[in-house]
Design a protein around this motif. Structure first.
Motif, PDB file in Angstrom:
ATOM      1  N   GLU A 176       0.615  -1.080  -0.012  1.00  0.00           N
ATOM      2  CA  GLU A 176       0.053  -0.081   0.064  1.00  0.00           C
ATOM      3  C   GLU A 176       0.818   1.324  -0.054  1.00  0.00           C
ATOM      4  OE1 GLU A 176      -3.260   0.150  -0.729  1.00  0.00           O
ATOM      5  OE2 GLU A 176      -2.955  -2.006  -0.986  1.00  0.00           O
ATOM      6  N   ARG A 177       1.959   1.296   0.639  1.00  0.00           N
ATOM      7  CA  ARG A 177       3.072   2.403   0.873  1.00  0.00           C
ATOM      8  C   ARG A 177       3.310   2.824  -0.693  1.00  0.00           C
ATOM      9  NH1 ARG A 177       6.472   3.298   6.241  1.00  0.00           N
ATOM     10  NH2 ARG A 177       7.147   5.100   4.896  1.00  0.00           N
ATOM     11  N   LEU A 178       3.804   1.762  -1.277  1.00  0.00           N
ATOM     12  CA  LEU A 178       4.481   1.654  -2.542  1.00  0.00           C
ATOM     13  C   LEU A 178       3.426   2.166  -3.599  1.00  0.00           C
ATOM     14  CD1 LEU A 178       6.945   1.322  -4.148  1.00  0.00           C
ATOM     15  CD2 LEU A 178       6.337  -0.983  -4.720  1.00  0.00           C
ATOM     16  N   ARG A 179       2.244   1.732  -3.300  1.00  0.00           N
ATOM     17  CA  ARG A 179       1.050   1.956  -4.474  1.00  0.00           C
ATOM     18  C   ARG A 179       0.642   3.558  -4.289  1.00  0.00           C
ATOM     19  NH1 ARG A 179      -3.883  -2.261  -5.078  1.00  0.00           N
ATOM     20  NH2 ARG A 179      -4.010  -0.757  -6.787  1.00  0.00           N
ATOM     21  N   ALA A 180       0.850   3.880  -3.059  1.00  0.00           N
ATOM     22  CA  ALA A 180       0.481   5.537  -2.593  1.00  0.00           C
ATOM     23  C   ALA A 180       1.741   6.294  -3.070  1.00  0.00           C
ATOM     24  CB  ALA A 180       0.288   5.520  -1.157  1.00  0.00           C
ATOM     25  N   GLY A 181       2.817   5.934  -3.602  1.00  0.00           N
ATOM     26  CA  GLY A 181       4.060   6.667  -4.227  1.00  0.00           C
ATOM     27  C   GLY A 181       4.945   6.824  -2.808  1.00  0.00           C
ATOM     28  N   ASP A 182       4.876   6.098  -2.130  1.00  0.00           N
ATOM     29  CA  ASP A 182       6.030   6.424  -0.987  1.00  0.00           C
ATOM     30  C   ASP A 182       7.034   5.057  -0.804  1.00  0.00           C
ATOM     31  OD1 ASP A 182       7.011   6.556   1.424  1.00  0.00           O
ATOM     32  OD2 ASP A 182       5.458   6.101   2.721  1.00  0.00           O
ATOM     33  N   ALA A 183       8.209   5.550  -1.164  1.00  0.00           N
ATOM     34  CA  ALA A 183       9.169   4.605  -1.256  1.00  0.00           C
ATOM     35  C   ALA A 183      10.157   4.814  -0.262  1.00  0.00           C
ATOM     36  CB  ALA A 183       9.900   4.336  -2.439  1.00  0.00           C
ATOM     37  N   LEU A 184       9.965   5.815   0.611  1.00  0.00           N
ATOM     38  CA  LEU A 184      10.787   6.074   1.995  1.00  0.00           C
ATOM     39  C   LEU A 184      11.031   5.119   2.841  1.00  0.00           C
ATOM     40  CD1 LEU A 184       9.659   9.483   2.860  1.00  0.00           C
ATOM     41  CD2 LEU A 184      11.953   8.963   1.748  1.00  0.00           C
ATOM     42  N   PHE A 185      10.204   4.021   3.043  1.00  0.00           N
ATOM     43  CA  PHE A 185      10.271   2.992   4.029  1.00  0.00           C
ATOM     44  C   PHE A 185      11.527   2.326   3.486  1.00  0.00           C
ATOM     45  CE2 PHE A 185       7.778   1.052   0.506  1.00  0.00           C
ATOM     46  CZ  PHE A 185       8.195  -0.224   0.498  1.00  0.00           C
ATOM     47  N   ILE A 186      12.011   2.290   2.252  1.00  0.00           N
ATOM     48  CA  ILE A 186      13.110   1.310   1.627  1.00  0.00           C
ATOM     49  C   ILE A 186      14.341   2.140   2.425  1.00  0.00           C
ATOM     50  CG2 ILE A 186      14.546   0.511  -0.268  1.00  0.00           C
ATOM     51  CD1 ILE A 186      11.608   0.549  -1.712  1.00  0.00           C
ATOM     52  N   ALA A 187      14.531   3.220   2.003  1.00  0.00           N
ATOM     53  CA  ALA A 187      15.617   4.243   2.560  1.00  0.00           C
ATOM     54  C   ALA A 187      15.922   3.881   4.102  1.00  0.00           C
ATOM     55  CB  ALA A 187      15.722   5.561   1.975  1.00  0.00           C
ATOM     56  N   GLU A 188      14.634   4.090   4.660  1.00  0.00           N
ATOM     57  CA  GLU A 188      14.610   4.274   5.977  1.00  0.00           C
ATOM     58  C   GLU A 188      14.999   2.747   6.698  1.00  0.00           C
ATOM     59  OE1 GLU A 188      10.385   5.022   6.927  1.00  0.00           O
ATOM     60  OE2 GLU A 188      10.620   7.128   6.528  1.00  0.00           O
ATOM     61  N   PHE A 189      14.668   1.689   6.178  1.00  0.00           N
ATOM     62  CA  PHE A 189      14.929   0.685   6.778  1.00  0.00           C
ATOM     63  C   PHE A 189      16.576   0.204   6.375  1.00  0.00           C
ATOM     64  CE2 PHE A 189      16.374  -4.077   6.156  1.00  0.00           C
ATOM     65  CZ  PHE A 189      15.666  -4.599   7.149  1.00  0.00           C
ATOM     66  N   PHE A 190      17.296   0.880   5.356  1.00  0.00           N
ATOM     67  CA  PHE A 190      18.656   0.552   5.445  1.00  0.00           C
ATOM     68  C   PHE A 190      19.258   1.800   6.009  1.00  0.00           C
ATOM     69  CE2 PHE A 190      17.113  -1.926   1.981  1.00  0.00           C
ATOM     70  CZ  PHE A 190      17.936  -3.081   2.019  1.00  0.00           C
ATOM     71  N   ALA A 191      18.647   2.737   6.415  1.00  0.00           N
ATOM     72  CA  ALA A 191      19.423   3.644   7.316  1.00  0.00           C
ATOM     73  C   ALA A 191      19.606   3.365   8.812  1.00  0.00           C
ATOM     74  CB  ALA A 191      18.807   5.124   7.478  1.00  0.00           C
ATOM     75  N   ALA A 192      19.112   2.339   8.970  1.00  0.00           N
ATOM     76  CA  ALA A 192      19.274   1.671  10.429  1.00  0.00           C
ATOM     77  C   ALA A 192      20.584   1.401  10.727  1.00  0.00           C
ATOM     78  CB  ALA A 192      18.338   0.452  10.788  1.00  0.00           C
ATOM     79  N   ARG A 194      10.393   5.218  -7.853  1.00  0.00           N
ATOM     80  CA  ARG A 194       9.703   6.177  -6.940  1.00  0.00           C
ATOM     81  C   ARG A 194      10.790   6.694  -5.876  1.00  0.00           C
ATOM     82  NH1 ARG A 194       6.120   9.394  -7.373  1.00  0.00           N
ATOM     83  NH2 ARG A 194       4.871   7.884  -8.286  1.00  0.00           N
ATOM     84  N   MET A 195      12.063   5.932  -5.684  1.00  0.00           N
ATOM     85  CA  MET A 195      12.952   6.725  -4.699  1.00  0.00           C
ATOM     86  C   MET A 195      13.742   7.777  -5.622  1.00  0.00           C
ATOM     87  SD  MET A 195      14.781   3.066  -3.102  1.00  0.00           S
ATOM     88  CE  MET A 195      15.671   4.245  -2.360  1.00  0.00           C
ATOM     89  N   ARG A 196      13.630   7.865  -6.930  1.00  0.00           N
ATOM     90  CA  ARG A 196      14.259   8.933  -7.103  1.00  0.00           C
ATOM     91  C   ARG A 196      13.478  10.367  -6.983  1.00  0.00           C
ATOM     92  NH1 ARG A 196      16.131   7.113 -13.561  1.00  0.00           N
ATOM     93  NH2 ARG A 196      17.529   5.762 -12.915  1.00  0.00           N
ATOM     94  N   THR A 197      12.391  10.212  -6.769  1.00  0.00           N
ATOM     95  CA  THR A 197      11.523  11.445  -6.662  1.00  0.00           C
ATOM     96  C   THR A 197      10.893  11.380  -5.166  1.00  0.00           C
ATOM     97  OG1 THR A 197       9.496  10.303  -7.196  1.00  0.00           O
ATOM     98  CG2 THR A 197      10.815  11.410  -9.136  1.00  0.00           C
ATOM     99  N   SER A 198      11.260  10.688  -4.201  1.00  0.00           N
ATOM    100  CA  SER A 198      10.397  10.685  -2.945  1.00  0.00           C
ATOM    101  C   SER A 198      11.316  11.302  -1.842  1.00  0.00           C
ATOM    102  CB  SER A 198      10.071   9.119  -2.522  1.00  0.00           C
ATOM    103  OG  SER A 198      11.286   8.318  -2.370  1.00  0.00           O
ATOM    104  N   GLY A 199      12.569  11.729  -2.153  1.00  0.00           N
ATOM    105  CA  GLY A 199      13.487  12.242  -1.056  1.00  0.00           C
ATOM    106  C   GLY A 199      14.377  11.667  -0.417  1.00  0.00           C
ATOM    107  N   ALA A 200      14.422  10.283  -1.398  1.00  0.00           N
ATOM    108  CA  ALA A 200      15.406   9.061  -0.750  1.00  0.00           C
ATOM    109  C   ALA A 200      16.240   9.038  -2.031  1.00  0.00           C
ATOM    110  CB  ALA A 200      14.749   7.687  -0.557  1.00  0.00           C
ATOM    111  N   ALA A 201      16.140   9.931  -3.116  1.00  0.00           N
ATOM    112  CA  ALA A 201      17.010   9.582  -4.285  1.00  0.00           C
ATOM    113  C   ALA A 201      18.472   9.614  -4.299  1.00  0.00           C
ATOM    114  CB  ALA A 201      16.556  10.746  -5.454  1.00  0.00           C
ATOM    115  N   GLY A 202      19.026  10.164  -2.934  1.00  0.00           N
ATOM    116  CA  GLY A 202      20.431  10.277  -2.675  1.00  0.00           C
ATOM    117  C   GLY A 202      21.036   8.799  -2.593  1.00  0.00           C
TER     118      GLY A 202
END
Length: 777
Positions: free
Chosen positions: A36-52, A84-92
């Protein structure tokens, strides 16, 4: 009907994506929540997971193993997560993007998706040695089997090998692709892969020679860097070359290095710095730009867009054009670019001379078309009283009518504003044969109205139709109205002229009863979607419809109308009205198309229907007029903002909106202001203020059409245009053709044309009533 109703087979293949309650953990979330997060255009959870803590230092293989859990959401999920990561604030985090694109190369993905994933990976691996090593281990290089056409994945292999400095193997992997980069004719991913293969191969061959500057490989690379059109792959090769040729302290840069740096800076739109680099090269070698036409082009742009430089540029480029022994193509490029720079400097007559000298040297195709466009533009500006005579031989040489619509509209405006009605007749046979449908309809309508107003001799008009029969002015006018009606397409401007003619001819807005069928045909409509269409439709399944357009543009021309229809429906279902409308009008303008209700509803949709109807009703406006305005202004995109700061559905400037809101509040209406500001991205607020502003302009000027012109072009300008000697004596519809600003001239026609379609399709209004109301008659 659900927009994806024809995709049963595709949805079965991606059934995991639509599964009920997912099982298993996906990057710290249950599968359903991740989906659901991905379908809503939110890929930040991916970057957040690997930022741990601890994850940043782990090897890419471990990160890849974790990211593989995304395939539980569907085989395509990693690809769309990376986009989506490129445009969601996690593009770095480019490494994570690269791993995701690599996951998308799995067997379950479609061929178009694998192609795009491979293309996306090429610049990433060239920038990241660790990512290249990861891919080399995961996907060892193997030559293409016999009978398999090389594509983007083979170009990716070449990039991986090059990044590891395995240059001989990279050359072998790229040899099958490199020739296509210059031959053309490839489509989609194969064309993009060829575009990467050539610079990769050239750099690999040079590297393999040990960076010897006198080696034949370096000479070939230099020719490419100075002569190829710039793009992403070219820019990478330029950076790679410049980085590999470091300057020693105090060393003067070579002419090649300065020219290449100038090209790269121009590509980055750093025009003043580019001009400085080019100037350094020309101090050492005055004829350095003549090494290639692309160098001349880039030098011209640097002069054109550097403040206070264009006049110097005219002199430099004219000198280059006069160099002895130039081949015709290079001389053409010098003269053409000199013309552009002179035009930028305001030296219109000098610019016209450059373009006229360039035209006989122009090669057929886009370069000749561009030269003709500039000549037509300058002919209209420099010779308004002779424009119809001087323009005819130029129009005769054109091959792509779509490229000349704007400049021929400027010619039409010049003729109408100058009262040269006979010029329309002289040009009409040529326009009917060479121009776009809307332009042919425009000329025919104007001739018909000029006949009605007694501004034209019927015999001259009959000659324009190649009709030797003497006609009365009324009969001649109707003959031209019939011509315009038959010529008009389905765009807003075409429908404007179609509606005006239909009113005069007392016929329906469209020439046939609207029934099923259309361009696609019943048989085509029953076919399953093609590979390209299925790839495009998957963007909507993963909440990435807003990212589709560049991928669609590569495939749109080879799609059937039925496939384009599916994608347009998907855009509409996602609330992305602008691309849906654009796509629908694209197939509706194809030759032989027959209008259908569904297609017209896609091209002229009614989002925000209740709000628009309410706002129109409150201001005593026809709802069709407000629909036409919103379609023209924003294509129903409520968050859109123009480059000058106009906001929302009706594209109001904030200062204007505050003024209107204050007037409404002072008159006892609701106060839309909150702390002195307005929520102009709120559809209800924007529509009510836009409708009120349009109604106030209509009250001041006496007609909605004049109000529309003032809405776009400004009240003072409309008053000034109406006082012009010829325009002051013209009826409102012919006055519209004399408006000075091209944008405003077109704006009124587009909005009125849209209003005609909305009134006809949805509100049962007669065309006579609609057009009379718009013009305040």
């Amino acid at each position: 009907m659900h927009p994806h109703f024809l995709r049963g087979a595709f949805l079965c293949a991606a059934g995991a994506f639509f599964a009920g309650c997912g099982t298993g953990e996906t990057l710290g979330l249950c599968a359903d929540e991740a989906r659901e997060r991905l379908r809503a255009g939110d890929a930040l959870f991916i970057a957040e997971f690997f930022a741990a803590p601890g994850w940043a230092e782990k090897p890419l293989s471990q990160k890849a193993a974790k990211l593989a859990s995304l395939t539980r959401l569907g085989a395509e999920a990693p690809f769309f997560a990376a986009l989506r990561m490129r445009t969601s604030g996690a593009a770095g985090n480019r490494q994570l993007e690269g791993i995701l694109f690599a996951e998308a190369l799995g067997r379950g993905a479609s061929d178009p998706l694998r192609e795009e994933a491979a293309l996306a990976l090429i610049p990433l691996v060239l920038d990241d040695k660790a990512l290249a090593a990861f891919l080399a281990e995961r996907r060892p290089w193997r030559p293409a089997p016999p009978g398999v056409s090389p594509g983007p994945e083979h170009a990716l292999q070449g990039a991986v090998l090059y990044r590891q400095r395995r240059c001989r193997e990279a050359i072998e992997a790229l040899d099958a692709l490199a020739p296509g980069a210059t031959e053309g004719g490839a489509a989609g991913g194969a064309e993009d892969a060829a575009g990467w293969a050539l610079p990769l191969r050239l750099c690999a061959a040079w590297r393999d020679q040990g960076l010897a500057q006198d080696a034949a490989a370096f000479v070939t690379l230099k020719d490419y860097l100075l002569g190829a059109p710039p793009g992403e792959a070219w820019a990478w090769a330029a950076d790679e070359t410049l980085a590999a040729l470091p300057l020693s302290p105090g060393e003067t840069p070579s002419v090649f290095r300065q020219c290449l740096a100038g090209r790269k800076l121009r590509y980055e739109r750093r025009y003043a710095q580019a001009l400085s680099a080019f100037s350094g090269a020309m101090r050492a070698a005055p004829d350095a730009p003549l090494a290639s036409g692309e160098l001349v082009h880039d030098l011209g742009l640097a002069f054109q867009y550097t403040p206070n430089a264009p006049k110097e540029g005219i002199s430099v480029l004219e000198t280059l054009a006069g160099a002895p022994g130039l081949d015709p193509l290079t001389r053409f490029r010098c003269l053409f670019v000199a013309g552009r720079v002179a035009r930028q400097a305001g030296e219109q007559e000098q610019a016209e001379r450059f373009f006229r000298d360039a035209l006989p040297l122009a090669p057929a195709g886009a370069r000749k078309e561009a030269c003709l466009w500039y000549l037509l533009d300058l002919t209209v500006k420099n010779h308004p009283d002779e424009a119809h005579t001087l323009a005819a031989p130029l129009i005769e040489q054109t091959e792509d009518p779509a490229e000349f619509t704007d400049v021929i509209d400027a010619l039409s405006r010049t003729l109408a504003a100058g009262g040269h009605w006979d010029g329309f007749c002289r040009l009409y046979p040529l326009i009917r044969r060479k121009a776009e449908r809307r332009t042919a309809a425009q000329f025919a309508w104007i001739i018909g109205r000029a006949l009605e107003e007694g501004l034209l001799d019927p015999e001259s008009a009959a000659a324009a139709l190649s009709d030797p029969i003497t006609m009365t002015p009324k009969d001649a006018a109707r003959a031209f109205f019939r011509e315009a009606y038959r010529s008009a397409g389905f765009s807003q401007v075409s429908c404007y002229y179609r509606a005006l003619c239909a009113t005069r001819l007392e016929v329906p807005l469209f020439p046939q009863e609207l029934s099923g069928g259309g361009a696609a045909g019943p048989a085509e409509s029953r076919l399953p979607p093609g590979d390209d269409a299925r790839f495009c439709l998957a963007f909507f399944d993963y909440g990435c419809g807003d990212l589709l357009r560049p991928f669609l543009e590569k495939r749109e021309r080879r799609m059937t109308s039925a496939d384009s229809r599916l994608i347009a429906r998907a855009f509409a279902a996602a609330g992305l009205w602008q691309p849906s409308i654009r796509l629908a009008l694209g197939w509706m303008e194809r030759p032989g198309y027959v209008a259908t209700p569904e297609d017209l509803a896609l091209a002229y949709p009614r989002p925000f229907q209740a709000l628009i109807e309410q706002a129109a009703r409150e201001q005593d406006l026809g709802p069709e007029l407000l629909f036409g305005l919103v379609l023209t202004e924003s294509a129903f995109m409520p968050s859109i903002e123009s480059r000058v700061g106009a906001v929302g559905l009706t594209q109001l400037m904030p200062a204007t909106a505050l003024d209107v809101a204050g007037q409404i509040a002072r008159a006892g209406g609701p106060d839309y202001r909150a702390d002195g500001a307005l929520s102009l991205r709120d559809p209800e607020v924007n529509l009510r203020l836009g409708a009120a502003y349009l109604a106030s302009l209509a009250e001041q000027f006496g007609s909605p059409m004049t109000a529309l012109n003032a809405y776009n072009g400004g009240m003072g300008n409309v008053r000034r245009w109406r006082r012009a000697p010829v325009a002051a004596r013209l009826p409102p519809d012919l006055f519209q053709e004399t408006i000075e600003f091209p944008e405003t001239r077109d704006y009124g026609r587009r909005t009125a044309g849209g209003a005609a379609v909305y009134g006809h399709l949805y509100y049962g209004r007669s065309l006579h009533a609609i057009m009379s109301a718009i013009y305040g008659l």
